[in-house]
Structure formats: C-alpha cells, structure tokens
Design an enzyme around this catalytic site. Structure first.
Site, PDB file in Angstrom:
ATOM      1  N   LYS A  18       0.816  -1.388  -0.066  1.00 19.18           N
ATOM      2  CA  LYS A  18       0.021  -0.121   0.082  1.00 19.18           C
ATOM      3  C   LYS A  18       0.942   1.279  -0.111  1.00 19.18           C
ATOM      4  O   LYS A  18       1.905   1.187   0.360  1.00 19.18           O
ATOM      5  CB  LYS A  18      -0.719   0.095   1.355  1.00 19.18           C
ATOM      6  N   ASP A 145      -2.534  -1.357  10.247  1.00 17.79           N
ATOM      7  CA  ASP A 145      -2.757  -1.531   8.920  1.00 17.79           C
ATOM      8  C   ASP A 145      -3.408  -2.717   8.217  1.00 17.79           C
ATOM      9  O   ASP A 145      -3.713  -2.794   7.274  1.00 17.79           O
ATOM     10  CB  ASP A 145      -1.382  -1.318   8.214  1.00 17.79           C
TER      11      ASP A 145
END
EC number: 2.7.1.148
Length: 319
Positions: A18, A145
């Site tokens: 990401k 995350d």
C-alpha cells in the site's frame, strides 16, 4: 514444499503493498497513540505466499529473504495463531512459503499485507467461513494496517489506521513510480516522535476537533483524478519531519519531482519509500524506462506500479 493431491489443500495468496495518498497526524488519543486521518491505496507490488495444509498442528514458515524471522515475532505466524485461537482449534497446521518482493521497513505495509493474506488464505484453506469484517476486526489485535490490507483498494482510514471507510468507484486508472533506497529503513516510532517534537503544539485535543477533521477528509472526492495534481489538501505530515533528516528521502523526492508528466510526488507512510503519480500505468512505465539510468546512479530501486482494487488475491494453483 509439495502440495497435497487435493486442490483444496493448497493455495497461493498475492499480498499487495500500500501507499499513503494522504496522511495527517491529528493529535494524541487517550490510549497514547496518534490519531490519524489517511487515504491508503493498494498497489500491485506484491509478496506471494504459498500455503499448504498440514495433517498435524505445526505452523511452519520459510522465506526467500534471510532477513525475515520465521519465529513468533513474524506477523504471518502471529496471524496464523490468532486465527487458530479464534476458532478454538489447535489441531490446525500449515506450511507457508513467502516470496518477499515488497521492501522491508519501507512504509509500504509489507508485513501487514502478508498477515492479511495469511488470515484470508487460512480462512479458506482451513474452511473456517469467517466473514471479511470478522477478519478485519480480529486483525486489529496484531497490527493497525492489517484491516486495510485485508480488503484493500482505496479507503479512508482513521484512528491508528484501523477504522476504515471504503471508497467505491469503478476504475482506478492512476499509475505510479515507486522508489526506495535499499540501504536504509525508517523507524515508524522514531518518525512519529520526531513529528510530535516539532509539531506537537498544534495537535488537536478532543474528539470534536478530530471529527471536524474527519468530515473534511470525507468531503473530498477521492475518485477525482485532478485531485492528485500536487494540490495543497493532499499531504503527508510525516514527510515534514522525515525529509530534512533523511538525505535518501530528499534525493528520492527531488528525482521524482524532476520527471516529466509526474503529478503528486510524496513519501509513503513514515518512509523512506516515495512515489510519483502518473495518468496511468503505461505512462509511469514509459517514464521509468526512459530514466532508469538516473535511478541507478542515485542508488534507488524503482518500480512502475498499477493501483489495485483489492488488497489480497487468492487462487488454488501453483505457478
């Protein structure tokens, strides 16, 4: 590692990295962690995990990267045991082979996305039938995350990053060039401490102020391509504190900013990875090929990447 005869006993998971398209540090929460407002985006720089169901309860991990621990401190092992404890079945076992392609300590959630792939893969391999939101809630126990990485795509993320608001739109056309100096890593706790030392006096102090900021983020049309033309509302607060003390980040941002047709240029997460956005993948790839010698001279690893609408892909075959 050899797969069992039945396809249902093995699978492959692709775990996508990401980037942070936006990162604001709002203040300090009551639990001592920073309150964040972010927009995160999955990209197609990916690790690969091969998983084979065992007949005993051993959880075994090996990797092509010798820097990676295969012990209980690894998020893949933590995720495996967390899931096994959740369903209260200590007889479940698996062999996992990790092909590590996402740089370590790069601000790309490499460890978190591997954990997300583990949870999704073992949920299928062990036939647990847990729902995605159950896995996301469970994953908060081991990493902020990981909930994002489970579903991926482009999402607004609040709290420590674990409070998700999904963004829905048909196409994610932007491409990017991602760079990292392989000689360095940036400590996330150090980055946040440095930011607090410099900017802590401007922190918001209560939930009402946090919510005003959240609503400001919600009001932005994050599907608008023109949003990423270096507009002022797009930022990474941690870049303000990491860039001045990290020459490799300074070098990366300067080089990316000099590229033709680049749009938003930013650091990802706490760094040191940085990226430049382009109109689409083909344009990013073309620019990378034309300037590959510049990246090499600067000592930077570089990738042309697409944006992905998911965080993990599963399939029941080996390649």
């Amino acid at each position: 590692m050899e797969p069992s005869k039945a396809n249902e006993d093995f699978l492959i998971a692709k775990a996508h990295a990401k980037i942070n398209l936006h990162l604001e540090v709002l203040g300090i929460r009551s639990d001592g962690f920073h309150e964040l407002a972010m927009v995160m985006q999955s990209i197609n720089l990916s690790d690969q995990l091969k998983m084979i169901k065992r007949v005993d309860n051993t959880i075994n991990l090996k990797s092509n990267n010798k820097e990676i621990s295969n012990g209980d401190d690894n998020l893949i092992i933590k995720a495996s045991k967390l899931l096994r404890n959740k369903v209260e079945n200590q007889e479940l076992g698996v062999d996992i082979e990790l092909e590590k392609n996402i740089p370590i300590g790069a601000g790309l959630a490499g460890g978190s996305t591997d954990a997300a792939a583990t949870l999704l893969g073992l949920n299928k391999l062990w036939k647990l039938n847990l729902k995605t939101d159950e896995l996301e809630n469970l994953s908060k126990e081991i990493g902020s995350d990981i909930p994002f990485c489970i579903s991926g795509g482009r999402q607004i993320c609040f709290g420590r990053g674990e409070i998700l608001e999904k963004l829905k739109f048909d196409q994610i056309q932007l491409g990017l060039i991602l760079v990292k100096d392989p000689s360095i890593q940036v400590s996330t706790p150090v980055a946040y401490k440095k930011y607090k030392d410099q900017f802590g006096e401007s922190y918001l102090e209560d939930d009402r102020d946090f919510e005003i900021k959240r609503n400001s983020i919600r009001s932005i049309d994050w599907s608008d391509q023109s949003l990423f033309d270096n507009r002022k509302e797009i930022q990474n607060d941690l870049q303000k504190s990491v860039r001045p003390i990290t020459p490799e980040v300074e070098k990366s941002l300067d080089l990316l900013s000099s590229l033709p047709d680049s749009r938003l240029v930013s650091m990802s997460g706490s760094g040191p990875s940085c990226f430049a956005l382009f109109q689409n993948y083909d344009q990013a790839n073309k620019v990378l090929k034309e300037h590959v010698n510049e990246f090499e001279r600067a000592g930077l690893s570089a990738w042309a990447c697409s944006m992905m609408s998911n965080g993990v892909e599963l399939r029941n075959e080996f390649i």
